[in-house]
Design a protein around this motif. Structure first.
Motif, PDB file in Angstrom:
ATOM      1  N   ARG A 196      96.846 -19.273   1.239  1.00 41.85           N
ATOM      2  CA  ARG A 196      96.096 -19.560   0.012  1.00 41.85           C
ATOM      3  C   ARG A 196      96.751 -20.657  -0.803  1.00 41.85           C
ATOM      4  O   ARG A 196      96.073 -21.530  -1.340  1.00 41.85           O
ATOM      5  CB  ARG A 196      95.959 -18.297  -0.837  1.00 41.85           C
ATOM      6  CG  ARG A 196      94.890 -17.371  -0.309  1.00 41.85           C
ATOM      7  CD  ARG A 196      94.730 -16.192  -1.241  1.00 41.85           C
ATOM      8  NE  ARG A 196      93.784 -15.245  -0.663  1.00 41.85           N
ATOM      9  CZ  ARG A 196      93.686 -13.977  -1.025  1.00 41.85           C
ATOM     10  NH1 ARG A 196      94.467 -13.498  -1.961  1.00 41.85           N
ATOM     11  NH2 ARG A 196      92.800 -13.189  -0.469  1.00 41.85           N
ATOM     12  N   ASN A 197      98.077 -20.595  -0.911  1.00 43.23           N
ATOM     13  CA  ASN A 197      98.770 -21.627  -1.676  1.00 43.23           C
ATOM     14  C   ASN A 197      98.634 -22.986  -1.016  1.00 43.23           C
ATOM     15  O   ASN A 197      98.434 -23.998  -1.692  1.00 43.23           O
ATOM     16  CB  ASN A 197     100.253 -21.266  -1.833  1.00 43.23           C
ATOM     17  CG  ASN A 197     100.474 -20.199  -2.894  1.00 43.23           C
ATOM     18  OD1 ASN A 197      99.642 -20.017  -3.777  1.00 43.23           O
ATOM     19  ND2 ASN A 197     101.571 -19.492  -2.794  1.00 43.23           N
ATOM     20  N   ASN A 218     101.107 -17.507   3.128  1.00 45.22           N
ATOM     21  CA  ASN A 218     101.145 -18.769   2.370  1.00 45.22           C
ATOM     22  C   ASN A 218      99.838 -19.550   2.432  1.00 45.22           C
ATOM     23  O   ASN A 218      99.713 -20.585   1.776  1.00 45.22           O
ATOM     24  CB  ASN A 218     102.266 -19.674   2.899  1.00 45.22           C
ATOM     25  CG  ASN A 218     103.646 -19.114   2.604  1.00 45.22           C
ATOM     26  OD1 ASN A 218     103.783 -18.164   1.842  1.00 45.22           O
ATOM     27  ND2 ASN A 218     104.651 -19.696   3.210  1.00 45.22           N
ATOM     28  N   GLY A 228     103.177 -24.777   0.594  1.00 46.96           N
ATOM     29  CA  GLY A 228     102.390 -24.520  -0.610  1.00 46.96           C
ATOM     30  C   GLY A 228     103.179 -23.935  -1.764  1.00 46.96           C
ATOM     31  O   GLY A 228     102.580 -23.412  -2.716  1.00 46.96           O
ATOM     32  N   GLU A 229     104.506 -24.008  -1.705  1.00 47.44           N
ATOM     33  CA  GLU A 229     105.331 -23.426  -2.759  1.00 47.44           C
ATOM     34  C   GLU A 229     104.888 -23.991  -4.117  1.00 47.44           C
ATOM     35  O   GLU A 229     104.879 -25.199  -4.314  1.00 47.44           O
ATOM     36  CB  GLU A 229     106.814 -23.751  -2.522  1.00 47.44           C
ATOM     37  CG  GLU A 229     107.371 -23.257  -1.200  1.00 47.44           C
ATOM     38  CD  GLU A 229     107.232 -24.257  -0.038  1.00 47.44           C
ATOM     39  OE1 GLU A 229     106.285 -25.069  -0.069  1.00 47.44           O
ATOM     40  OE2 GLU A 229     108.062 -24.194   0.872  1.00 47.44           O
ATOM     41  N   PRO A 230     104.546 -23.092  -5.072  1.00 48.43           N
ATOM     42  CA  PRO A 230     103.910 -23.551  -6.316  1.00 48.43           C
ATOM     43  C   PRO A 230     104.743 -24.515  -7.159  1.00 48.43           C
ATOM     44  O   PRO A 230     104.180 -25.293  -7.909  1.00 48.43           O
ATOM     45  CB  PRO A 230     103.661 -22.242  -7.081  1.00 48.43           C
ATOM     46  CG  PRO A 230     103.630 -21.182  -6.034  1.00 48.43           C
ATOM     47  CD  PRO A 230     104.579 -21.629  -4.966  1.00 48.43           C
ATOM     48  N   ARG A 258      95.097 -24.315  -1.584  1.00 49.22           N
ATOM     49  CA  ARG A 258      94.895 -24.775  -2.962  1.00 49.22           C
ATOM     50  C   ARG A 258      95.408 -26.218  -3.104  1.00 49.22           C
ATOM     51  O   ARG A 258      94.766 -27.060  -3.724  1.00 49.22           O
ATOM     52  CB  ARG A 258      95.653 -23.842  -3.924  1.00 49.22           C
ATOM     53  CG  ARG A 258      95.130 -23.834  -5.326  1.00 49.22           C
ATOM     54  CD  ARG A 258      95.713 -22.663  -6.105  1.00 49.22           C
ATOM     55  NE  ARG A 258      95.269 -21.385  -5.563  1.00 49.22           N
ATOM     56  CZ  ARG A 258      96.034 -20.282  -5.470  1.00 49.22           C
ATOM     57  NH1 ARG A 258      97.288 -20.304  -5.889  1.00 49.22           N
ATOM     58  NH2 ARG A 258      95.548 -19.178  -4.964  1.00 49.22           N
ATOM     59  N   SER A 290     103.242 -29.707  -4.561  1.00 50.45           N
ATOM     60  CA  SER A 290     102.350 -28.975  -5.459  1.00 50.45           C
ATOM     61  C   SER A 290     102.172 -29.756  -6.759  1.00 50.45           C
ATOM     62  O   SER A 290     101.050 -29.925  -7.247  1.00 50.45           O
ATOM     63  CB  SER A 290     102.928 -27.582  -5.723  1.00 50.45           C
ATOM     64  OG  SER A 290     102.140 -26.905  -6.660  1.00 50.45           O
TER      65      SER A 290
END
Lengths: 557, 557
Positions: free
Chosen positions: A339-340, A337, A302-304, A343, A309
């Motif tokens: 939540r990311n 992580n 999930g790295e923004p 998302r 992403s």
């Protein structure tokens, strides 16, 4: 051989009571050997910090005795600190070829490649480092070319497992040296340092090959584009994706800098076999039929800023996810992580994609690279160490690993659950843990290493919660009365619009306070500042329930 | 009955595409009925925000039409916003007795109890609200006295499930009204709003009673003190702890304000049966034999100020955890809370406690209060609605719930996955979703409701990452030259000690910039400020890799 005066010392400079930032040291007399030099990411309380690396004060103070840095494998929690440390301490670095390939990227970026002595080793190497001799054994893990290390010292043998699992059906025939491990145990291991990442998990971690079966199944079922995201360093996983693509007639495009880097290095060094013509550029994805393409990308945690992403929000310039495409997240979210990752999954569903996500134990599309309880017991049984120091993990993992050691016969008195910096000294085969060396966190923020500490972080925390209020007043040097101001400037406190009355009141309060103190001749700057902060702080808390940082700036002219 | 001019409208003001902050509205002609008024906690990106509640602009604009607030049950995500909303909008509140008991605590704290009309209902009540009539059915959940609601409108019946599971062997004989649900379906449900929390989870959620068996087993095995932490609102769980304590001859002490509150209310209202003499005060814990005491406490989600958190660091004044004591965390960590929970578990192990923690599916000491996929399908089958709106959940949960509805025969065209504010209008039994009402997040920070928005949060974020630098300069009003300064004050940027050179250079740069601009007659304040920010920002980024907020304060005398 044994010199009764000398002591064998074992300690962690990072990696115990935490996940990541691994760094251990073995010292005998005048010789120190360092194992790994990892980094870790800050938790959300360390505002603005980019990276955490070990505090190497002890090594700098003893720099003439440090013989080498040996790296067990190429993950960030084992190599992430290398460029920062080598800037302060010149050391030869020993590692296997793939690990060196990954370290080279970092050293090149840091401008340190030319001046660093990188020495390739294999599991058959023997490295003499003064009174300490290192030999190696292969282990299975989620990156190829991993080593465990045996340190042969006059006091006895110390084994450091590195990260490992026992994968009896490994991908690419990367078998572990189980017979070497057995021989070490048979000949006597004085102390074992073994990794504890999965010490809370019962059973035996499944083989990476199991994931391959599920990848092939997913590839066979997909009718359109496939997006497969995983850790770039998981070369075995990537090989299995390549194999599935070959079996189902798909090309592969790589997205994400990490993915391009690792695949490039691994292919060049022979750790990945990619069929001629399989790889295509991202810009070719749209030209190929959807059922003829698979995209390998970063972002499974999930790295923004990762490729996945950007894809999930249709913000990738060259490649787009369309309704009916399949997206596979081949990873279990690391705590912190979720939540990311969630998302991204939400956004992928919004795009109409079929998304395979969640724990690998449910999807079959991920397995851990770390030994579960039965494998940890197997390692302990093979090594049958006199002393045991669980490493790599938070306290509860080290504790559980200690219980596992007890269960296979290690004397509870011989198990040392240590903090970073705690030294286990062994002399005449008797171990004691009484002293400490300096150890801790060094924060990297921007280009700065170690220039941000607790006061700066405390201020950032304060600023982040309620903002700042700056009060500027100019006083007459001769008369003491207010020449201009008070002017109040705030940031991160309240909307100025709508809060005019509050700020007006605050203004008047400051003016009254100063005038009153002047009248009482209490007009030293320090008194004025403290009283303004006090009075204003109390007023703002009563009116808003908030405690912004208050900075009085009082000038005289 | 049906007036062809009128429209039945259904919308969420909170609770879809998010977890928490539930608030839904049913509108027919001149009548609006509101269901639930929850709050949620901010994620870590909303710096300094204490709580999030629904934006009720639409209700305020239509305040004369809002007939009632009906609360399905007493969890924070359904009642947490009540005092904030009632301060702006006077409304009668309908709820069951336990729910009213919990709301009363909040209204008393807010000074709103006397002026609020709280109307107790049961599952047999009928409430007439203009053209809308509400009837109710009991559901199972992790708090007693939960309701589902059927709204009988001229257009047809709309059912809102509230939170639910199907617990066929509930604790305290709190059976769900499955026959009422069946009758509603049989007679025709126009639209179903059903909760989606566990829509990603296969199977059937285990009965709360299963947990009771494991609690009794844990109590029977423990030889010293037991600490049992769970959600204070989980009255059934608490009843089972009380039962296990009775069976094993232990007293119970309560720790934590939430635990004392809820147990007090639930016992008073008859939802908890506590044997005479079982409860003891915390100060009595040390006087009792360790095998005769169990402590019920808050903190199962790792809340930093909770009783369990204080116990884990030996910071509780009256009660202490000793080696050999048993600590049970009867909860699965909610995503985002894992780190806090882990920290507590680590500390408990350090104290020598036996700790039972982790997922309820492993420990047997926790089950969810929400319906899994098979129960969601059961609800859909019972109700066989014409239209379906999945509620309570993030997008992926709503999406999965939609797929479940399809699988049991709901027309895919009749499934509405909506955002907060999206209105589903039904006229002549035809539903369309085309228009929106105002909906969103209202932030509570201290006493302020809605006075912190995006600009303030953006500033807090900026401040939190790299701190602030304030540059104060006084210029001569007549000549334009620098009279005093520039003085640079920084907070949260770098340690001032060790950064003298950096700050000196910054100082000189500002002085040069101003002098140069004055010489060029570019001495409007706005120009000066912009250029100082520019030049200084660039210099600091090049030297440190950081971008602190820069605030030039330029004064003239």
């Amino acid at each position: 051989m044994n010199n009764a005066e000398e002591t064998l010392s074992i300690f962690a400079l990072g990696g115990v009571n935490e996940i990541g930032k691994n760094m251990y040291a073995i010292q005998y007399g005048e010789d120190i050997v360092v194992i790994d030099c990892g980094s870790k990411f800050p938790d959300e309380s360390l505002l603005g910090i980019d990276l955490i690396i070990p505090d190497i004060t002890y090594l700098l103070e003893n720099s003439s005795r440090v013989r080498a840095l040996i790296i067990t494998h190429g993950h960030e929690d084992h190599i992430g600190g290398v460029p920062y440390i080598l800037r302060q301490l010149k050391l030869p670095v020993y590692a296997t070829r793939l690990t060196i390939g990954l370290i080279e990227v970092k050293l090149r970026e840091a401008g340190l490649l030319a001046e660093t002595e990188l020495i390739p080793i294999t599991s058959d190497s023997t490295v003499d480092l003064g009174s300490i001799q290192a030999t190696f054994f292969k282990t299975n893990h989620s990156i190829p070319d991993c080593l465990g290390i045996a340190f042969h010292t006059p006091e006895g043998v110390v084994v450091h497992t590195g990260d490992f699992k026992f994968d009896l059906t490994p991908v690419s025939e990367q078998y572990a040296d189980i017979h070497k491990m057995s021989d070490l145990g048979k000949n006597g291991v004085l102390a074992l340092l073994s990794e504890s990442t999965n010490a809370e998990r019962p059973g035996f971690t499944p083989s990476e090959r199991k994931v391959g079966e599920h990848i092939l199944e997913a590839f066979s079922k997909a009718r359109q584009k496939i997006f497969f995201s995983t850790f770039a360093s998981n070369v075995h996983r990537i090989q299995q994706v390549i194999d599935a693509a070959e079996a189902t007639g798909r090309h592969i495009a790589l997205l994400g800098r990490g993915m391009e880097n690792v695949v490039g290095i691994a292919a060049k060094l022979g750790y990945l076999t990619i069929p001629e013509g399989m790889l295509v550029k991202p810009e070719e994805v749209n030209r190929l039929a959807p059922e003829r393409i698979a995209v390998l990308c970063t972002g499974s945690q999930g790295e923004p800023l990762s490729a996945l992403s950007r894809l999930s929000t249709s913000n990738h310039r060259k490649v787009h996810i369309l309704p009916g495409d399949t997206v596979i997240l081949s990873a279990t979210p690391i705590p912190g992580n979720e939540r990311n990752v969630s998302r991204i999954v939400d956004n992928l569903f919004r795009l109409g994609a079929r998304v395979v996500y969640g724990s690998g134990s449910v999807t079959g599309l991920h397995v851990s690279g770390h030994a579960s309880q039965d494998e940890l017991k197997l390692m302990l049984t093979l090594m049958k160490p006199k002393y045991f120091i669980p490493i790599h993990g938070e306290f509860r993992m080290l504790h559980q690993h200690g219980l596992l050691a007890e269960s296979v016969g290690v004397d509870p008195e011989h198990i040392f659950i240590v903090n970073n910096g705690d030294v286990v000294d062994i002399q005449n085969h008797v171990a004691r843990q009484t002293r400490k060396v300096t150890a801790g966190n060094t924060f990297v923020d921007g280009w700065g290493i170690g220039d941000v500490g607790n006061i700066v972080l405390r201020d950032r925390k304060h600023l982040s919660e309620d903002g700042i209020l700056i009060v500027v007043v100019t006083l007459s040097k001769t008369e003491g009365h207010i020449v201009s101001g008070p002017d109040i400037i705030s940031r991160g406190f309240v909307y100025v619009r709508g809060s005019e009355e509050l700020l007006d009141q605050a203004n008047q309060l400051v003016a009254q306070t100063i005038t009153k103190l002047q009248a009482e001749n209490m007009n030293q700057w320090s008194t004025l500042k403290i009283r303004v902060k006090d009075v204003l702080g109390r007023y703002l808390y009563e009116s808003t329930g908030r405690k912004p940082m208050i900075l009085p700036i009082i000038m005289e002219i």
